[in-house]
Write an enzyme that holds these catalytic residues in place. Sequence first.
Site, PDB file in Angstrom:
ATOM      1  N   SER A  78      57.646  -2.195 -12.037  1.00 42.77           N
ATOM      2  CA  SER A  78      57.256  -2.128 -13.451  1.00 42.77           C
ATOM      3  C   SER A  78      56.947  -0.700 -13.877  1.00 42.77           C
ATOM      4  O   SER A  78      56.499   0.133 -13.071  1.00 42.77           O
ATOM      5  CB  SER A  78      56.020  -2.996 -13.669  1.00 42.77           C
ATOM      6  OG  SER A  78      55.492  -2.783 -14.956  1.00 42.77           O
ATOM      7  N   TYR A  99      47.783  -4.959 -11.908  1.00 37.88           N
ATOM      8  CA  TYR A  99      49.213  -5.323 -11.878  1.00 37.88           C
ATOM      9  C   TYR A  99      50.078  -4.124 -11.460  1.00 37.88           C
ATOM     10  O   TYR A  99      50.913  -4.227 -10.556  1.00 37.88           O
ATOM     11  CB  TYR A  99      49.607  -5.856 -13.256  1.00 37.88           C
ATOM     12  CG  TYR A  99      51.075  -6.028 -13.481  1.00 37.88           C
ATOM     13  CD1 TYR A  99      51.782  -7.084 -12.897  1.00 37.88           C
ATOM     14  CD2 TYR A  99      51.789  -5.150 -14.306  1.00 37.88           C
ATOM     15  CE1 TYR A  99      53.136  -7.243 -13.119  1.00 37.88           C
ATOM     16  CE2 TYR A  99      53.145  -5.311 -14.536  1.00 37.88           C
ATOM     17  CZ  TYR A  99      53.806  -6.351 -13.944  1.00 37.88           C
ATOM     18  OH  TYR A  99      55.158  -6.507 -14.162  1.00 37.88           O
TER      19      TYR A  99
END
Length: 276
Positions: A118, A143
Amino acid sequence: MTQQPLFRHVLLTGAAGMLGRVLAAPLVAACERLTLSDLAEPLARLDAAPSQRRVPCELADAAAVHALLEGVDAVVHLGGVAVEGPFEPILQANIRGLHNLYEAARRQGTRRIVFASSNHVTGGYEQGRTTRPDDPPRPDGNYGLSKLFGEGIASLYADRHGIETVALRIGTATADDRPPDRRALATWLSHADLIRLVRAALSARDVGFLVAYGISDNTRAWYDSREAWLRLGYSPQDNAERFAPEVEHIAFPAGSPMARFQGGSFMGIGPFDETL
Ligand code: 15L
Protein backbone atom coordinates in the site's frame (compact mmCIF):
# COMPACT_ATOMS: atom_id res chain seq x y z
CA MET A 1 7.74 -7.87 -22.56
CA THR A 2 5.89 -11.12 -22.84
CA GLN A 3 2.29 -11.38 -21.70
CA GLN A 4 2.43 -15.19 -21.85
CA PRO A 5 1.25 -16.70 -18.56
CA LEU A 6 4.20 -18.00 -16.56
CA PHE A 7 2.03 -19.73 -14.00
CA ARG A 8 -0.38 -22.62 -14.27
CA HIS A 9 -2.28 -22.39 -11.00
CA VAL A 10 -2.87 -18.94 -9.50
CA LEU A 11 -4.48 -18.28 -6.12
CA LEU A 12 -6.34 -15.01 -5.55
CA THR A 13 -6.77 -14.17 -1.86
CA GLY A 14 -9.20 -11.46 -0.80
CA ALA A 15 -11.23 -12.55 -3.84
CA ALA A 16 -14.50 -11.22 -2.42
CA GLY A 17 -13.08 -7.78 -1.66
CA MET A 18 -13.31 -4.77 -3.93
CA LEU A 19 -10.03 -5.35 -5.79
CA GLY A 20 -10.60 -9.11 -5.89
CA ARG A 21 -13.91 -8.65 -7.68
CA VAL A 22 -12.19 -6.54 -10.33
CA LEU A 23 -9.35 -9.01 -10.82
CA ALA A 24 -11.02 -12.44 -10.73
CA ALA A 25 -12.33 -12.54 -14.30
CA PRO A 26 -9.18 -11.10 -15.97
CA LEU A 27 -7.01 -13.53 -14.00
CA VAL A 28 -8.88 -16.49 -15.43
CA ALA A 29 -7.28 -15.61 -18.76
CA ALA A 30 -3.82 -15.24 -17.19
CA CYS A 31 -3.48 -18.83 -15.93
CA GLU A 32 -4.76 -22.34 -16.51
CA ARG A 33 -6.42 -22.62 -13.14
CA LEU A 34 -7.60 -19.93 -10.70
CA THR A 35 -8.50 -20.52 -7.06
CA LEU A 36 -10.47 -17.85 -5.24
CA SER A 37 -10.09 -17.49 -1.49
CA ASP A 38 -11.47 -15.24 1.22
CA LEU A 39 -13.20 -15.56 4.58
CA ALA A 40 -16.04 -18.09 4.39
CA GLU A 41 -18.99 -15.72 4.51
CA PRO A 42 -18.00 -13.16 1.85
CA LEU A 43 -16.68 -15.97 -0.34
CA ALA A 44 -20.02 -17.79 -0.19
CA ARG A 45 -21.77 -14.59 -1.33
CA LEU A 46 -19.36 -14.06 -4.22
CA ASP A 47 -20.90 -14.34 -7.64
CA ALA A 48 -18.15 -16.27 -9.47
CA ALA A 49 -18.10 -18.63 -12.42
CA PRO A 50 -18.69 -22.24 -11.31
CA SER A 51 -15.38 -23.25 -12.91
CA GLN A 52 -13.47 -21.14 -10.39
CA ARG A 53 -12.55 -23.17 -7.34
CA ARG A 54 -13.39 -21.42 -4.06
CA VAL A 55 -11.57 -22.18 -0.83
CA PRO A 56 -12.48 -20.30 2.35
CA CYS A 57 -9.48 -19.51 4.53
CA GLU A 58 -8.51 -17.52 7.63
CA LEU A 59 -5.07 -16.13 6.94
CA ALA A 60 -4.15 -16.36 10.63
CA ASP A 61 -4.68 -20.15 10.52
CA ALA A 62 -1.27 -21.58 9.51
CA ALA A 63 -2.56 -25.08 8.71
CA ALA A 64 -5.38 -23.72 6.55
CA VAL A 65 -2.98 -21.45 4.62
CA HIS A 66 -0.58 -24.37 4.13
CA ALA A 67 -3.40 -26.46 2.63
CA LEU A 68 -4.58 -23.52 0.52
CA LEU A 69 -1.21 -23.22 -1.25
CA GLU A 70 -0.95 -26.87 -2.26
CA GLY A 71 -0.21 -27.00 -6.01
CA VAL A 72 -0.28 -23.19 -6.32
CA ASP A 73 2.44 -21.64 -8.54
CA ALA A 74 1.66 -18.00 -7.90
CA VAL A 75 -0.46 -15.97 -5.49
CA VAL A 76 -2.13 -12.61 -6.00
CA HIS A 77 -2.41 -11.70 -2.36
CA LEU A 78 -5.09 -9.13 -1.63
CA GLY A 79 -6.36 -10.76 1.57
CA GLY A 80 -6.28 -9.21 5.03
CA VAL A 81 -7.40 -5.97 6.67
CA ALA A 82 -7.45 -3.18 4.06
CA VAL A 83 -7.96 -0.11 6.24
CA GLU A 84 -6.35 1.60 9.21
CA GLY A 85 -7.59 0.30 12.57
CA PRO A 86 -6.68 -1.31 15.90
CA PHE A 87 -3.53 -3.43 15.95
CA GLU A 88 -4.91 -6.84 16.95
CA PRO A 89 -6.97 -7.66 13.81
CA ILE A 90 -4.16 -6.27 11.65
CA LEU A 91 -1.64 -8.38 13.56
CA GLN A 92 -3.68 -11.52 12.91
CA ALA A 93 -4.67 -11.08 9.26
CA ASN A 94 -1.80 -9.01 7.88
CA ILE A 95 1.28 -9.87 9.93
CA ARG A 96 0.64 -13.43 11.11
CA GLY A 97 -1.25 -14.00 7.85
CA LEU A 98 1.73 -12.90 5.76
CA HIS A 99 4.08 -15.09 7.76
CA ASN A 100 1.76 -18.04 7.22
CA LEU A 101 1.54 -17.28 3.51
CA TYR A 102 5.30 -17.13 2.95
CA GLU A 103 5.97 -20.21 5.05
CA ALA A 104 3.30 -22.10 3.11
CA ALA A 105 4.78 -20.82 -0.18
CA ARG A 106 8.22 -22.06 0.86
CA ARG A 107 6.98 -25.49 1.83
CA GLN A 108 4.58 -25.91 -1.11
CA GLY A 109 6.96 -24.65 -3.80
CA THR A 110 5.01 -21.52 -4.79
CA ARG A 111 7.25 -19.41 -7.01
CA ARG A 112 5.77 -15.91 -7.04
CA ILE A 113 3.60 -13.66 -4.90
CA VAL A 114 2.04 -10.46 -6.15
CA PHE A 115 1.49 -8.70 -2.86
CA ALA A 116 -1.03 -5.90 -2.46
CA SER A 117 1.13 -3.59 -0.39
CA SER A 118 0.00 0.00 0.00
CA ASN A 119 0.89 3.64 -0.45
CA HIS A 120 0.49 3.80 3.34
CA VAL A 121 4.00 2.33 3.70
CA THR A 122 5.12 5.86 2.83
CA GLY A 123 2.06 7.81 3.98
CA GLY A 124 4.19 9.87 6.38
CA TYR A 125 5.78 11.89 3.55
CA GLU A 126 4.35 15.30 2.73
CA GLN A 127 1.91 15.56 -0.15
CA GLY A 128 3.50 17.00 -3.28
CA ARG A 129 6.90 15.47 -2.49
CA THR A 130 8.10 12.95 -5.07
CA THR A 131 8.31 9.54 -3.41
CA ARG A 132 10.11 6.56 -4.93
CA PRO A 133 10.06 2.86 -4.06
CA ASP A 134 13.58 3.00 -2.62
CA ASP A 135 12.93 5.97 -0.30
CA PRO A 136 13.01 5.06 3.40
CA PRO A 137 9.58 3.81 4.52
CA ARG A 138 7.38 6.21 6.52
CA PRO A 139 4.29 4.19 7.49
CA ASP A 140 1.31 6.23 8.65
CA GLY A 141 -0.36 3.73 11.04
CA ASN A 142 -0.87 0.10 12.02
CA TYR A 143 -2.03 -0.81 8.52
CA GLY A 144 0.95 0.82 6.78
CA LEU A 145 3.25 -0.86 9.30
CA SER A 146 1.76 -4.26 8.48
CA LYS A 147 2.36 -3.66 4.77
CA LEU A 148 5.95 -2.75 5.57
CA PHE A 149 6.26 -6.08 7.40
CA GLY A 150 4.87 -7.72 4.26
CA GLU A 151 7.54 -6.11 2.11
CA GLY A 152 10.17 -7.18 4.65
CA ILE A 153 9.14 -10.82 4.68
CA ALA A 154 8.89 -10.77 0.87
CA SER A 155 12.48 -9.53 0.62
CA LEU A 156 13.64 -12.18 3.10
CA TYR A 157 11.95 -15.04 1.25
CA ALA A 158 13.33 -13.82 -2.08
CA ASP A 159 16.89 -13.79 -0.73
CA ARG A 160 16.73 -16.98 1.31
CA HIS A 161 14.28 -19.13 -0.63
CA GLY A 162 14.03 -17.70 -4.14
CA ILE A 163 10.31 -16.90 -3.87
CA GLU A 164 9.77 -13.85 -6.07
CA THR A 165 7.50 -11.00 -4.95
CA VAL A 166 6.19 -7.93 -6.69
CA ALA A 167 4.97 -5.65 -3.91
CA LEU A 168 2.44 -3.22 -5.33
CA ARG A 169 2.00 -0.11 -3.22
CA ILE A 170 -1.52 0.43 -4.41
CA GLY A 171 -2.90 3.96 -4.31
CA THR A 172 -6.66 4.60 -4.42
CA ALA A 173 -8.86 2.11 -6.27
CA THR A 174 -12.60 2.44 -5.68
CA ALA A 175 -15.70 0.36 -6.38
CA ASP A 176 -17.10 3.01 -8.73
CA ASP A 177 -13.73 3.36 -10.51
CA ARG A 178 -13.48 7.11 -9.87
CA PRO A 179 -11.14 9.18 -7.68
CA PRO A 180 -13.20 10.13 -4.59
CA ASP A 181 -11.43 13.37 -3.65
CA ARG A 182 -8.59 15.80 -4.41
CA ARG A 183 -5.91 13.54 -2.89
CA ALA A 184 -6.91 10.74 -5.22
CA LEU A 185 -6.11 12.91 -8.23
CA ALA A 186 -2.54 11.92 -7.29
CA THR A 187 -3.14 8.39 -5.98
CA TRP A 188 -5.90 6.97 -8.21
CA LEU A 189 -5.57 3.53 -9.82
CA SER A 190 -8.27 2.73 -12.38
CA HIS A 191 -9.65 -0.79 -12.66
CA ALA A 192 -8.20 -1.18 -16.15
CA ASP A 193 -4.74 -0.12 -14.94
CA LEU A 194 -5.04 -2.38 -11.89
CA ILE A 195 -5.64 -5.31 -14.23
CA ARG A 196 -2.69 -4.25 -16.44
CA LEU A 197 -0.46 -3.92 -13.39
CA VAL A 198 -1.30 -7.30 -11.85
CA ARG A 199 -0.98 -9.04 -15.22
CA ALA A 200 2.43 -7.41 -15.66
CA ALA A 201 3.47 -8.42 -12.13
CA LEU A 202 2.54 -12.02 -12.92
CA SER A 203 4.14 -12.17 -16.34
CA ALA A 204 7.41 -10.21 -15.96
CA ARG A 205 10.43 -12.49 -15.70
CA ASP A 206 13.13 -12.51 -13.03
CA VAL A 207 11.63 -9.90 -10.74
CA GLY A 208 13.29 -11.15 -7.55
CA PHE A 209 11.86 -8.74 -4.98
CA LEU A 210 10.47 -5.59 -6.55
CA VAL A 211 8.45 -2.71 -5.12
CA ALA A 212 6.27 -0.61 -7.44
CA TYR A 213 3.60 1.99 -6.75
CA GLY A 214 0.22 1.09 -8.16
CA ILE A 215 -1.33 4.18 -9.67
CA SER A 216 -2.60 5.33 -13.04
CA ASP A 217 -0.78 7.84 -15.24
CA ASN A 218 -2.02 10.72 -13.07
CA THR A 219 -0.88 14.23 -13.95
CA ARG A 220 -0.63 15.07 -10.23
CA ALA A 221 1.08 11.80 -9.18
CA TRP A 222 3.57 12.23 -6.36
CA TYR A 223 5.03 8.73 -6.78
CA ASP A 224 7.80 8.10 -9.27
CA SER A 225 7.76 4.39 -10.03
CA ARG A 226 8.96 4.51 -13.64
CA GLU A 227 11.96 2.23 -13.16
CA ALA A 228 9.92 -0.53 -11.51
CA TRP A 229 7.13 -0.12 -14.07
CA LEU A 230 9.65 -0.56 -16.85
CA ARG A 231 10.93 -3.77 -15.31
CA LEU A 232 7.36 -5.05 -15.10
CA GLY A 233 6.30 -3.78 -18.51
CA TYR A 234 3.46 -1.81 -16.90
CA SER A 235 2.27 1.18 -18.86
CA PRO A 236 -0.77 2.89 -17.27
CA GLN A 237 -3.36 4.24 -19.68
CA ASP A 238 -5.74 6.21 -17.44
CA ASN A 239 -5.37 9.58 -15.75
CA ALA A 240 -7.41 10.88 -12.79
CA GLU A 241 -7.19 14.43 -14.11
CA ARG A 242 -10.37 14.14 -16.15
CA PHE A 243 -12.28 13.90 -12.83
CA ALA A 244 -10.64 17.03 -11.39
CA PRO A 245 -13.60 19.39 -11.89
CA GLU A 246 -15.85 17.00 -9.95
CA VAL A 247 -13.58 16.20 -6.98
CA GLU A 248 -11.05 19.01 -6.57
CA HIS A 249 -13.16 20.69 -3.89
CA ILE A 250 -13.39 17.49 -1.80
CA ALA A 251 -10.46 17.85 0.58
CA PHE A 252 -9.53 17.95 4.25
CA PRO A 253 -8.94 21.37 5.83
CA ALA A 254 -5.64 22.89 4.68
CA GLY A 255 -2.89 22.33 7.24
CA SER A 256 -4.54 19.27 8.85
CA PRO A 257 -2.39 16.09 8.89
CA MET A 258 -4.86 14.51 6.44
CA ALA A 259 -4.25 17.30 3.94
CA ARG A 260 -0.52 17.55 4.61
CA PHE A 261 0.64 13.97 4.40
CA GLN A 262 0.48 11.44 1.58
CA GLY A 263 -1.47 8.99 3.78
CA GLY A 264 -4.47 11.35 3.67
CA SER A 265 -7.45 10.28 5.82
CA PHE A 266 -5.42 7.50 7.50
CA MET A 267 -3.39 10.24 9.24
CA GLY A 268 -6.56 11.14 11.14
CA ILE A 269 -7.41 7.63 12.40
CA GLY A 270 -6.25 6.41 15.84
CA PRO A 271 -4.43 6.08 18.17
CA PHE A 272 -6.47 3.25 19.65
CA ASP A 273 -5.23 2.96 23.29
CA GLU A 274 -5.33 -0.82 22.99
CA THR A 275 -2.72 -1.66 25.57
CA LEU A 276 -4.34 0.33 28.40
C1 15L B 1 -5.23 1.57 0.91
O1 15L B 1 -4.21 0.90 1.00
C2 15L B 1 -6.51 1.08 1.46
O2 15L B 1 -6.64 -0.32 1.35
C3 15L B 1 -7.73 1.74 0.87
O3 15L B 1 -8.77 1.53 1.80
C4 15L B 1 -7.53 3.25 0.57
O4 15L B 1 -7.62 3.96 1.73
C5 15L B 1 -6.22 3.51 -0.14
O5 15L B 1 -5.13 2.85 0.46
C6 15L B 1 -5.87 5.01 -0.22
O6 15L B 1 -4.85 5.42 0.32
O7 15L B 1 -6.62 5.74 -0.84
